[in-house]
Structure formats: C-alpha cells, structure tokens
Design a protein around this motif. Structure first.
Motif, short mmCIF file in Angstrom:
data_model
loop_
_atom_site.label_atom_id
_atom_site.label_comp_id
_atom_site.label_asym_id
_atom_site.label_seq_id
_atom_site.Cartn_x
_atom_site.Cartn_y
_atom_site.Cartn_z
N ARG A 101 88.64 32.31 46.05
CA ARG A 101 89.52 33.50 46.07
C ARG A 101 88.90 34.73 45.37
O ARG A 101 87.76 35.06 45.63
CB ARG A 101 90.89 33.16 45.48
CG ARG A 101 91.65 32.18 46.39
CD ARG A 101 93.12 32.11 46.02
NE ARG A 101 93.80 31.13 46.87
CZ ARG A 101 94.92 30.52 46.54
NH1 ARG A 101 95.50 30.78 45.38
NH2 ARG A 101 95.48 29.66 47.35
N ASN A 157 100.15 29.00 41.28
CA ASN A 157 101.52 29.32 41.70
C ASN A 157 102.28 28.07 42.15
O ASN A 157 103.50 28.00 42.01
CB ASN A 157 101.49 30.38 42.80
CG ASN A 157 102.88 30.92 43.09
OD1 ASN A 157 103.71 31.00 42.18
ND2 ASN A 157 103.14 31.27 44.33
N ALA A 158 101.56 27.09 42.69
CA ALA A 158 102.22 25.84 43.07
C ALA A 158 102.86 25.22 41.82
O ALA A 158 104.00 24.74 41.85
CB ALA A 158 101.22 24.88 43.70
N ILE A 184 102.09 25.68 52.72
CA ILE A 184 100.94 26.51 52.42
C ILE A 184 99.75 25.58 52.39
O ILE A 184 99.88 24.44 51.96
CB ILE A 184 101.15 27.22 51.07
CG1 ILE A 184 102.29 28.21 51.24
CG2 ILE A 184 99.91 27.94 50.61
CD1 ILE A 184 102.96 28.56 49.97
N SER A 232 104.23 33.85 53.37
CA SER A 232 102.86 34.36 53.18
C SER A 232 101.98 34.18 54.39
O SER A 232 101.23 35.07 54.76
CB SER A 232 102.17 33.64 52.04
OG SER A 232 103.07 33.11 51.15
N ASP A 262 109.79 33.34 45.21
CA ASP A 262 108.38 32.96 45.19
C ASP A 262 107.63 33.96 46.05
O ASP A 262 107.69 33.91 47.28
CB ASP A 262 108.20 31.53 45.73
CG ASP A 262 106.73 31.15 45.84
OD1 ASP A 262 105.89 31.81 45.17
OD2 ASP A 262 106.41 30.20 46.58
N SER A 296 100.76 34.17 42.39
CA SER A 296 99.42 33.67 42.06
C SER A 296 98.62 34.72 41.28
O SER A 296 98.78 35.91 41.50
CB SER A 296 98.63 33.35 43.33
OG SER A 296 99.17 32.25 44.00
N LYS A 299 95.31 35.81 44.01
CA LYS A 299 95.47 36.38 45.36
C LYS A 299 95.36 37.90 45.23
O LYS A 299 94.41 38.39 44.68
CB LYS A 299 96.79 35.92 45.97
CG LYS A 299 96.80 34.40 46.26
CD LYS A 299 98.06 34.00 47.01
CE LYS A 299 98.09 32.50 47.28
NZ LYS A 299 99.38 32.09 47.85
C1 LIG Z 1 99.84 30.83 47.86
C2 LIG Z 1 101.26 30.52 47.71
C3 LIG Z 1 101.67 29.47 46.88
C4 LIG Z 1 100.70 28.60 46.15
O1 LIG Z 1 99.98 29.36 45.20
P1 LIG Z 1 98.65 28.80 44.53
O2 LIG Z 1 98.30 29.80 43.50
O3 LIG Z 1 97.65 28.66 45.61
O4 LIG Z 1 98.99 27.48 43.92
C5 LIG Z 1 103.03 29.24 46.78
N1 LIG Z 1 103.93 30.00 47.44
C6 LIG Z 1 103.56 31.01 48.26
C7 LIG Z 1 104.61 31.80 48.98
C8 LIG Z 1 102.20 31.31 48.41
O5 LIG Z 1 101.82 32.31 49.20
#
Ligand SMILES: *Cc1c(COP(=O)(O)O)cnc(C)c1O
Length: 469
Positions: A101, A157-158, A184, A232, A262, A296, A299
């Motif tokens: 990333r 983010n997970a 995802i 996303s 989220d 995240s 990203k």
């Molecule tokens: C990318 C994403 C996640 C997961 O995030 P990571 O940082 O890759 O763990 C969760 N929810 C949404 C909506 C995302 O776009």
C-alpha cells in the motif's frame, strides 16, 4: 584441481573432497568470515551431497576447488538474500495491497528509524513523569484533522471493525443494509467478522435499496449497533437508495444506540480539492452523527498499516477498555510513522507535494506521459530491439478498494512482442529479475508499465541497463 575433475570420470565419488578440505579452501574461508561458520558448514555439506548424488548418476561435473567454492558462495548468497525487498510498482494500482500500500514520506521514515533503536516515551508522560497512554501520541492530531473527540489505533481496519463490533454489540444485533454485506480482499467478509465478534447480523433493506424506515422497523432492545459500511470495492448503480447518513445518525441517537461507520479508505480531507473522486471524509461522517468511524492508516490516508477508530469520548473509552484492544494494539514504529504522516495534514496546501500517496494519485496524465517519453528510449535500448515499445494512454486504479469505478487518467509504456521476441511471460520475468524487481502487468497481448508511480527516474534508468531480455 583439474585432475580432480578428470578423476571424477573414472573414480567419481572418491574425487569429492572432504567437508574439512572444502572448509579450508581460500574462497570458502572468505565465506566463513562473511556468513559465519555454521551456515557455511551446512552449505558445504549440502553442496557436497548434491555433487555426490549427481556423480552417482554418472554425470560429469566439475568438483574442483573453484567450482565447489563458487557453488557454496552462490547458494549462501541466495539463502541469505533479504526476502522482503523494495520493488518498482508499475502495475497501475497506486495503493496496491500486495505491494504494501502507501509508500511513506521521509518524515515518517526518519521518525521510525529514530524510535526503533531507542527507548521512547511510548507509554510515558514526560511532563507529568507518570505512566502515559500510547494513543495520546496521535489522538490530538487526529482530533485536529477530523474534529473527533477521541481516537485509538489498532493493527489495521479489519481489527478496528472487529474490536468495535465486539465492544458495542457482543451478544446483540448489528443492523446493516443488505447493500453493504461486503467482502474485502483477503477473507474479510462482514458476516464472518460479525460472527467472530460475537454479534448477530440483522440485515435491513434490499441489495439495491435501503430506506430509513427499514432501520426504524428493525431497531429495538436487541440492537447493539447500527452499522454503515462504505462500499469500497464495488458500486451499486441504477435504481438505488440508501438511508441518509445524518438521519440514520439521528435515529440511532434517539434510540440510544451507537452508530458506527466503517469508512474503509477514510479520507481525512476532501479529495476533490485535488481533482480526485469525492470520498466521504471522517469529519463529515462524524458531523452526520456517527458515534464512531473506522478507517485504514495505509489507504487514502497515506500512512503505515493501522486501523483508526475516531469518535466520541465515551465510545472510544469503551473500546479501550475491551481486552481485545490489548491484543490488537500497534507498536512504537507504527505510531511514529502515523504521527509524522498526520502532522503533514496540518498544512493541506503542501500535502500533495509531501505525502507520497497523494503525490502519486494527483499526477496528471500529462506529467506521467512526459515521464513515459523520457523513459521510452531507455526501454528500447534495454530490450535491444527484441520487442516493440510504445506509449499508450491508460487508467490507473487508486487501489485498496478506493473508488473502484473511478480511475485516474495515466500513461503507460507498452511492450509488444516483435518477430523473434521472447514471449511476453519471459519479458515480464526479465523485469522481475532485476536487482529491484520492476512489476508491470500483462494485458491485451502486451506487457504494460503504468508510469504513474515511477518517481526515481535516475535509479530506474540504472536498473533498465541491467535488463537481460
Ligand atoms: C479496506 C477496508 C477494510 C479493511 O481494512 P484493512 O486496513 O485492510 O484491514 C474494512 N472495511 C472497508 C470498508 C475497507 O475498505
């Protein structure tokens, strides 16, 4: 030593020197100094075993001093080469999950290097001379940029989503629109995460249309959380409807249920300011009444891998009391990188120049094309007429599930096979075999290199000179 090699024909096995003799070879003593005695000894044994096996098949091989030393040296170097290495990302996907990333700015790299080799005040309040909280290293900056009351950071983010679900809705229901039942990449499926967090998924609405009234009908004493997920990596188009976020926030508040969004990519600033597709910002989402927003770090934010939770003081305090937080927390290096990146957001005017992810995303097609014009002769020279090199317009992806439907106008070096070319696969492998692997993409009978993410042209020119197509 040539005699040894010749002897190998007649007395194959006895021609092999002993392990001790090989260890005494001048060139092998140099390897012992470089790699250590044990690794070299192990490798000498391995090379001799392989030579023995080959000789048993009556094949003739060189088992002289220089050949054996070279084999041991090459095998040691192969085995000790670093597994994680920089690559040149010309795939056309800027925030490429498989390639780590967002690249970090030098400010973050320096900050990480400084804290990693030294003790730091990670959880120590220097002013008060008392125990501190690691989240306090970045929470004030996040508050400044997003307007949140409080914030906390976990591994990704997970993890942030898992932690929040578990904190607010363990043994309860989570209301989610049917249009937001997302998966995802890499096995992050909302329903599965929900189950692991101990929550009951309560779907509302339909795939294409969900109204506020759908939530109104479903919300009740069993509801632990109202969840909205930013779509996303896909888009629902056509006859669609989703509940207005602010009204959904108001509904949740009136029933005393926390409302979580989220955001996934989590833009901190309005991306349309730089001509990028509009993404909901964390600030807007909080203004719409979200109790908690998750996103995240690596990203659109352009920082290190991390999961950020921003929201009300009370919600964040509850999250931090969950024992899972301890299991998902980040280390001092992540926090150092994140702090340095967030600090750049204080000065939005210079952000696109200083934050690599944003700098790459905002390069215009004209800029990328100009780079392609400069690089084209170098590609031609490197390929020595074995392929045809052209410049074509292309579309870059933001990546990491950000705005999959919106792409960025870009330009690519396109390599096509000529009459006696090696195959595209062979050419692609040659670029991958460079000291810093160059990664493109094979599509529509061509090897394509989107130059959007090429910044160090001098280094790249040097690399191309080493290509052996
Ligand atoms: C990318 C994403 C996640 C997961 O995030 P990571 O940082 O890759 O763990 C969760 N929810 C949404 C909506 C995302 O776009």
């Amino acid at each position: 030593m040539n005699t040894v090699a010749r002897d190998a024909q007649s007395r194959p096995l006895s021609a092999l020197p002993s392990v001790d003799r090989v260890l005494g070879f001048e060139a092998v003593r140099v390897l012992v100094a470089e790699f250590g005695r044990e690794p070299t000894l192990d490798m000498v044994r391995k090379v001799l075993d392989e030579a023995r096996a080959t000789l048993r098949t009556d094949a003739a091989i060189d088992v002289g001093e220089s050949a054996l030393s070279a084999s041991v040296g090459a095998a040691l170097r192969r085995e000790h080469a670093r597994r994680q290495r920089p690559v040149v990302n010309l795939t056309g996907t800027v925030l490429h999950t498989n390639l780590g990333r967002a690249p970090l700015p030098p400010e973050a790299v320096r900050a990480v290097a400084e804290v990693m080799a030294s003790p730091t005040n990670l959880e120590y309040d220097i002013e008060r001379g008392a125990r501190g909280d690691r989240d306090d290293l970045v929470a004030p900056l996040l508050a400044q940029v997003t307007g949140c009351e409080a914030a906390t950071v976990v591994n990704n983010n997970a993890a942030a989503v898992l932690l929040a679900l578990n904190t607010f809705a363990r043994g309860k229901e989570v209301l989610v629109s049917r249009g937001e039942q997302i998966e995802i990449g890499g096995a992050f499926r909302l329903p599965d995460v929900m189950a692991r967090a101990g929550c009951q998924l309560r779907e509302v609405g339909t795939t294409n249309r969900t109204h506020l009234s759908d939530y109104e009908e479903a919300i009740g004493p069993k509801t632990g959380l109202v969840l909205k997920v930013h779509p996303s990596n896909y888009a629902i188009t056509g006859f669609t409807a989703e509940a207005d976020e602010a009204r959904l926030g108001a509904l949740a508040a009136s029933r005393g249920v926390p409302f979580m969004v989220d955001l996934g990519s989590g833009a901190l600033l309005d991306m349309s300011r730089w001509g990028l597709p509009k993404e909901p910002t964390v600030r807007e989402t909080l203004t719409h009444g979200a109790t908690l927003v998750t996103f995240s770090g690596d990203k659109l934010l352009g920082g290190p891998q991390a999961g950020l939770l921003a929201g009300s003081r009370e919600a964040i305090a509850r999250v931090k009391k969950n024992p899972l937080k301890r299991a998902l927390r980040v280390d001092k290096m992540t926090l150092a990188a994140l702090e340095a990146v967030l600090a750049l957001y204080r000065d939005p005017d210079r952000l696109a120049a200083r934050l690599p992810a944003l700098r790459l995303l905002t390069r215009s097609r004209a800029q990328v094309r100009a780079a392609a014009e400069r690089m084209r002769p170098l590609f031609e020279e490197a390929l020595r007429g074995k392929a045809v090199v052209e410049i074509e317009e292309c579309a870059s992806q933001i990546g990491s599930g950000s705005q999959p439907v919106e792409t960025l106008a870009s330009a690519a070096i396109v390599v096509r096979c000529a009459a006696r070319s090696p195959s595209l696969r062979r050419l692609e492998a040659a670029f991958r075999a460079l000291p810093v692997p160059v990664l493109g993409r094979i599509a529509e009978d061509a090897l394509r290199f989107d130059l959007r993410c090429l910044e160090d042209e001098a280094q790249f020119a040097g690399l191309l000179r080493e290509l052996s197509p």
